[in-house]
Design a protein around this motif. Structure first.
Motif, PDB file in Angstrom:
ATOM      1  N   ILE A  24     -26.774 -10.540  13.112  1.00 51.63           N
ATOM      2  CA  ILE A  24     -26.004  -9.548  12.357  1.00 51.63           C
ATOM      3  C   ILE A  24     -24.502  -9.771  12.519  1.00 51.63           C
ATOM      4  CG2 ILE A  24     -25.486  -7.086  12.152  1.00 51.63           C
ATOM      5  CD1 ILE A  24     -28.487  -6.609  12.825  1.00 51.63           C
ATOM      6  N   PRO A  25     -23.952  -9.822  13.752  1.00 54.53           N
ATOM      7  CA  PRO A  25     -22.501 -10.061  13.836  1.00 54.53           C
ATOM      8  C   PRO A  25     -22.091 -11.467  13.410  1.00 54.53           C
ATOM      9  CG  PRO A  25     -23.447  -9.852  16.038  1.00 54.53           C
ATOM     10  CD  PRO A  25     -24.529  -9.514  15.059  1.00 54.53           C
ATOM     11  N   ILE A  26     -22.968 -12.449  13.613  1.00 58.13           N
ATOM     12  CA  ILE A  26     -22.628 -13.816  13.179  1.00 58.13           C
ATOM     13  C   ILE A  26     -22.451 -13.857  11.660  1.00 58.13           C
ATOM     14  CG2 ILE A  26     -23.518 -16.162  12.948  1.00 58.13           C
ATOM     15  CD1 ILE A  26     -24.753 -15.857  15.710  1.00 58.13           C
ATOM     16  N   GLY A  28     -21.773 -11.311   9.755  1.00 58.08           N
ATOM     17  CA  GLY A  28     -20.579 -10.525   9.444  1.00 58.08           C
ATOM     18  C   GLY A  28     -19.313 -11.347   9.575  1.00 58.08           C
ATOM     19  N   ILE A  29     -19.223 -12.125  10.648  1.00 61.21           N
ATOM     20  CA  ILE A  29     -18.054 -12.986  10.853  1.00 61.21           C
ATOM     21  C   ILE A  29     -18.037 -14.106   9.818  1.00 61.21           C
ATOM     22  CG2 ILE A  29     -17.020 -14.648  12.453  1.00 61.21           C
ATOM     23  CD1 ILE A  29     -18.100 -12.797  14.727  1.00 61.21           C
ATOM     24  N   SER A  32     -17.025 -12.771   6.510  1.00 61.91           N
ATOM     25  CA  SER A  32     -15.634 -12.300   6.525  1.00 61.91           C
ATOM     26  C   SER A  32     -14.685 -13.470   6.278  1.00 61.91           C
ATOM     27  CB  SER A  32     -15.295 -11.654   7.858  1.00 61.91           C
ATOM     28  OG  SER A  32     -16.024 -10.460   8.024  1.00 61.91           O
TER      29      SER A  32
END
Length: 87
Positions: A24-26, A28-29, A32
């Motif tokens: 999930i954060p990967i 997102g980054i 982005s």
């Protein structure tokens, strides 16, 4: 459900759930930094994919790669427990 089937399910979840949470954060980054509309991914007919399709495919790709990494890491032998090694 038999105990071996339950143990297998737990092993699968022990790989897939941490990989999902890290993906999930990967993603997102990743998205982005890169706009899906600018990536110009196309389908088999040459039509551009929608941004939602690019997000979905990107997430599934990242989740697959992270799942492989977690599975490989879990396959390493566990170090011996120092307390049981002394006994």
């Amino acid at each position: 459900m038999s105990s071996s089937m339950q143990a297998r399910s737990i092993r699968w979840l022990a790989v897939l759930w941490p990989a999902f949470m890290v993906s999930i954060p990967i993603v997102g980054i990743l998205f982005s930094a890169f706009d899906p509309a600018a990536l110009r991914w196309t389908d088999s007919l040459g039509e551009p994919l929608s941004p939602l399709a690019v997000y979905s495919l990107g997430f599934l790709l990242v989740w697959t790669l992270v799942s492989l990494a977690v599975a490989i890491a879990r396959s390493f032998p566990q170090p011996a427990d120092p307390v049981s090694a002394q006994a």
